[in-house]
Design a protein around this motif. Structure first.
Motif, PDB file in Angstrom:
ATOM      1  N   THR A   9       0.832  -1.203   0.000  1.00  0.00           N
ATOM      2  CA  THR A   9       0.000   0.000   0.000  1.00  0.00           C
ATOM      3  C   THR A   9       0.868   1.255   0.000  1.00  0.00           C
ATOM      4  N   VAL A  10       1.878   1.277   0.851  1.00  0.00           N
ATOM      5  CA  VAL A  10       2.772   2.437   0.917  1.00  0.00           C
ATOM      6  C   VAL A  10       3.464   2.640  -0.434  1.00  0.00           C
ATOM      7  N   ALA A  11       3.883   1.561  -1.070  1.00  0.00           N
ATOM      8  CA  ALA A  11       4.573   1.669  -2.359  1.00  0.00           C
ATOM      9  C   ALA A  11       3.690   2.311  -3.428  1.00  0.00           C
ATOM     10  N   THR A  12       2.391   2.117  -3.322  1.00  0.00           N
ATOM     11  CA  THR A  12       1.492   2.679  -4.333  1.00  0.00           C
ATOM     12  C   THR A  12       0.896   4.026  -3.956  1.00  0.00           C
ATOM     13  N   THR A  13       1.033   4.426  -2.694  1.00  0.00           N
ATOM     14  CA  THR A  13       0.414   5.683  -2.264  1.00  0.00           C
ATOM     15  C   THR A  13       1.398   6.740  -1.776  1.00  0.00           C
ATOM     16  N   HIS A  14       2.611   6.349  -1.451  1.00  0.00           N
ATOM     17  CA  HIS A  14       3.619   7.277  -0.918  1.00  0.00           C
ATOM     18  C   HIS A  14       4.044   8.250  -2.014  1.00  0.00           C
ATOM     19  N   LYS A  15       3.975   9.552  -1.758  1.00  0.00           N
ATOM     20  CA  LYS A  15       4.171  10.552  -2.808  1.00  0.00           C
ATOM     21  C   LYS A  15       5.477  11.325  -2.726  1.00  0.00           C
ATOM     22  N   TRP A  16       6.255  11.107  -1.684  1.00  0.00           N
ATOM     23  CA  TRP A  16       7.442  11.929  -1.493  1.00  0.00           C
ATOM     24  C   TRP A  16       8.710  11.142  -1.789  1.00  0.00           C
ATOM     25  N   PRO A  17       9.735  11.815  -2.311  1.00  0.00           N
ATOM     26  CA  PRO A  17      10.994  11.118  -2.637  1.00  0.00           C
ATOM     27  C   PRO A  17      11.878  10.921  -1.394  1.00  0.00           C
ATOM     28  N   ARG A  18      11.334  10.214  -0.436  1.00  0.00           N
ATOM     29  CA  ARG A  18      12.061   9.903   0.788  1.00  0.00           C
ATOM     30  C   ARG A  18      11.604   8.526   1.253  1.00  0.00           C
TER      31      ARG A  18
END
Length: 129
Positions: free
Chosen positions: A81-90
């Protein structure tokens, strides 16, 4: 649990009992807790995905301390889920993973409450009929 939602059937006491077992054992029914090795591999994969650096030893220890309280299977699902929703380059923080896990737990809890309420209402209607 899914059958109650998709089949349109009325939850009976057996359904409610099964849902309560799932709710009461939500974390433990998902398998063993995540190991440091698994968490380190997860962080490495996420760092590659988001093209960022893996934290130093102290940073990794914080990930281990926080995420090792959760089963590996839940972290695996949360990572997807995080891989598909995380929006920041960190690199996602431990809280990002935990938020996904806790959100799923809350949805499960609400489903159980809805099934119990439906069962209660229908049982009263049957008695009054």
């Amino acid at each position: 649990m899914t059958a109650i939602l998709t089949a349109g059937s009325i939850p009976d006491q057996d359904d409610l009992d099964q849902l309560m077992v799932i709710h009461d054992n939500w974390h433990t029914r998902r398998g063993p807790l995540a190991s440091k090795k698994y968490i380190a591999q997860l962080i490495e994969r996420m760092a590659q995905l988001f093209q960022c650096n893996v934290p130093d030893h102290q940073g990794l220890e914080m990930y281990f301390a926080v995420l090792s309280d959760y089963p590996e299977a839940l972290l695996r699902q949360a990572a997807k889920t995080v891989a598909t929703t995380h929006k920041w380059p960190r690199l996602p923080f431990p809280a990002d993973f935990i938020a996904v896990i806790e959100d799923e737990a809350a949805r499960t809890h609400h489903l159980i409450q809805a099934a119990a309420l439906t069962h209660s209402i229908l049982t009263k209607r049957r008695k009054n009929s």
